[in-house]
Design an enzyme around this catalytic site. Structure first.
Site, short mmCIF file in Angstrom:
data_model
loop_
_atom_site.label_atom_id
_atom_site.label_comp_id
_atom_site.label_asym_id
_atom_site.label_seq_id
_atom_site.Cartn_x
_atom_site.Cartn_y
_atom_site.Cartn_z
N LYS A 11 -75.15 -8.48 54.76
CA LYS A 11 -73.99 -8.16 53.92
C LYS A 11 -73.20 -9.42 53.62
O LYS A 11 -73.01 -10.27 54.49
CB LYS A 11 -73.12 -7.12 54.67
CG LYS A 11 -72.00 -6.50 53.85
CD LYS A 11 -71.26 -5.44 54.68
CE LYS A 11 -70.17 -4.75 53.89
NZ LYS A 11 -69.50 -3.68 54.69
N SER A 45 -69.00 0.73 52.22
CA SER A 45 -68.99 -0.49 51.43
C SER A 45 -70.28 -1.30 51.56
O SER A 45 -70.50 -2.20 50.77
CB SER A 45 -67.82 -1.37 51.86
OG SER A 45 -67.98 -1.78 53.22
N SER A 51 -68.60 2.51 56.68
CA SER A 51 -69.33 1.70 55.70
C SER A 51 -70.78 1.36 56.04
O SER A 51 -71.48 0.79 55.20
CB SER A 51 -68.58 0.40 55.43
OG SER A 51 -67.55 0.65 54.53
N1 GLN Z 1 -64.58 3.72 52.79
C1 GLN Z 1 -63.66 3.27 53.79
C2 GLN Z 1 -62.63 2.37 53.18
O1 GLN Z 1 -62.64 2.21 52.01
C3 GLN Z 1 -64.39 2.59 54.89
C4 GLN Z 1 -64.81 1.23 54.54
C5 GLN Z 1 -65.50 0.53 55.66
O2 GLN Z 1 -65.96 1.13 56.63
N2 GLN Z 1 -65.53 -0.79 55.54
O3 GLN Z 1 -61.81 1.81 53.84
#
Ligand code: GLN
Length: 474
Positions: free
Chosen positions: A70, A145, A169
């Site tokens: 990532k 994400s 995410s």
């Molecule tokens: N979708 C969640 C957010 O927008 C979690 C994101 C994540 O785990 N980095 O914060």
């Protein structure tokens, strides 16, 4: 050779029947072709290696395996942009510990993967480098994400990938792309070199084609790192999962995370997975997580509060882009205005507000108290059962653009995954079936440092569910 799991490929390389550099080159060509296609491809990658590593195959248990990483993991001399234009072209002088441990074990970085900007999002549509497409249906999102990592693994463009999970995410994109995603216990893996979103929640983990590969990666990643004061010595070795049955295992199903708000097709696949667990010898009973429905509200105070502090460092002076301006203050404000996307600005404003004097107790203090209650709920539930099962996400992959205009609808994606992040407990998502032709994820949750039990249960269920992900390979 592209059909091999990471574990099978590592074995084949060690036995001398597969060449690590040929494997790397085969993936590299596919990844480079996707990168060249831009947004008409899956758009999984923000950077692809220009060549296979030269010389002898690398020593170690992961000798020769290509690894997709990532974007937000710092990798020395390789663009590490966290999906943000504010870090465009940033080349860190060092490598994140999680990546370093995998490369020390013999893996080689194949590519950096697209992601929501600073890991804020559930659909990968908040990336500064364009959205990622879901290989099951290119008109749909891969989740986020870690959307680039999930789409790359599901599409067969990388054997496995690293992601991060702050509120879901790793698990949610794994669910939406029909692969395995593991969020370890908070503190099990060093956060050193991960570009921070919310430091008390961020945790690195693998996205893989199967459960054995997740164990293979985790085994190398865990352990205390002097550069991250929140990292811990993992209390025992991470084992390769071998269970085929679940006899004697007590599984809990929390009504708070399995009823209202979960779409019908997801509920059906989840019910079938529970029946499968019972057929494997487990007992299934109901448990309560009474504060779990408040997890999203607490998370969307705590995570923005921490992000507003972490993102203060992007001021045009030390990293990445710098806007032209006549004086210093104007340079700061222009850089942040031009460099950050809308969701990141929304969270910085929310977090700054929640932390401001006079509001701190009402918002941040209260959210922290809810967090403690949620941890206590898990502790009580794990006195009754060994593991907890829920759907990973309330819906299957949705259409690109469907939720971009409605942040609250987007935040609901994390309904089932955020409670575990707040409590710091480990959770894995495995594919458990299809709904209208799209994958559904099953989330398995355990107490802190129970990854071995989690992986074993996931392995037994994976064998019995026999999910076929081949339709998504590009
Ligand atoms: N979708 C969640 C957010 O927008 C979690 C994101 C994540 O785990 N980095 O914060």
């Amino acid at each position: 050779m592209l059909e091999l799991s990471a574990l099978a490929a590592a074995d084949a390389i060690r036995d001398g029947v597969l060449s690590g550099s040929e494997l790397f080159e085969a993936y590299r060509e596919r990844a480079a072709a996707d990168a060249a296609a831009g947004e008409s491809g899956l758009n999984c990658f923000t950077w692809v290696a220009e060549q296979a590593p030269s010389g002898e195959p690398r020593e170690g248990p992961l000798g020769g395996l290509p690894l997709a990483v990532k974007d937000l993991f710092c990798t020395e001399g390789v663009p590490s942009q966290a999906g943000s234009r504010i870090l465009e072209g940033y080349l860190p002088p060092y490598t994140a510990t999680a990546v370093r441990r995998l490369t020390d074990a013999g893996a080689s970085v194949l590519a950096k993967t697209n992601q929501d900007e600073f890991a804020m999002g559930s659909s990968n549509e908040n990336s500064g480098y364009g959205p990622v497409r879901n290989p099951w249906d290119r008109a749909r999102v891969p989740g986020g994400s870690s959307g680039g990592s999930a789409a790359a693994v599901a599409g067969g463009l990388a054997p496995w990938a690293l992601g991060t999970d702050t509120g879901g995410s790793i698990r949610q994109p794994a669910a939406l792309c029909g692969i395995v995603g593991l969020k370890p216990t908070y503190g099990a893996v060093s956060r050193y070199g991960m570009i921070a979103f919310a430091s008390s929640l961020d945790q690195a983990g693998p996205l893989t084609r199967n459960v054995a590969d997740a164990a293979l990666a985790l085994a190398q990643m865990v352990g205390r790192d002097d550069r991250d004061a929140t990292s811990l010595e993992y209390p025992h070795a991470v084992a390769q999962p071998s269970a085929e049955r679940l006899d004697g295992l007590r599984l809990g199903v929390p009504e708070e995370l399995t009823g209202e708000g979960i779409e019908a097709g997801v509920r059906e696949a989840f019910a079938a997975a529970l029946a499968c667990a019972e057929a494997l010898g487990a007992s299934v009973e109901s448990v309560r997580l009474p504060h779990a429905p408040h997890a999203l509200s607490a998370y969307y105070v705590i995570a923005p509060a921490e992000c507003s502090s972490n993102l203060a460092r992007f001021d045009g002076v030390r990293y990445g882009m710098r806007a032209e301006a006549d004086d210093l203050l104007e340079m700061y404000t222009r850089t942040r205005h031009d460099g950050f996307g809308a969701e990141v600005k929304r969270r910085i404003m929310l977090g700054t507000y929640a932390l401001s004097s006079g509001y701190y107790d009402a918002y941040y203090g209260r959210a922290q108290r809810v967090r403690t209650k949620i941890s206590e709920d898990f502790r009580a539930a794990f006195e009754q059962v060994d593991l907890i099962l829920t759907p990973t996400a309330p819906t299957v992959a949705f259409a690109l653009g469907e939720k971009t205009g409605d942040p609250l609808a987007m935040y609901l994606n994390d309904f089932c995954t955020v409670p575990m992040s707040l409590a710091g407990v480990p959770a894995i998502s495995i594919p458990c079936g299809l709904s209208a032709g799209l994958p559904v994820g099953l989330q398995i949750v355990g107490p802190a440092f129970s990854e071995n039990r989690l992986l074993d249960a996931a392995h037994a269920l994976e064998g019995a569910l026999a999910f076929d992900g081949s339709a998504a390979r590009v």
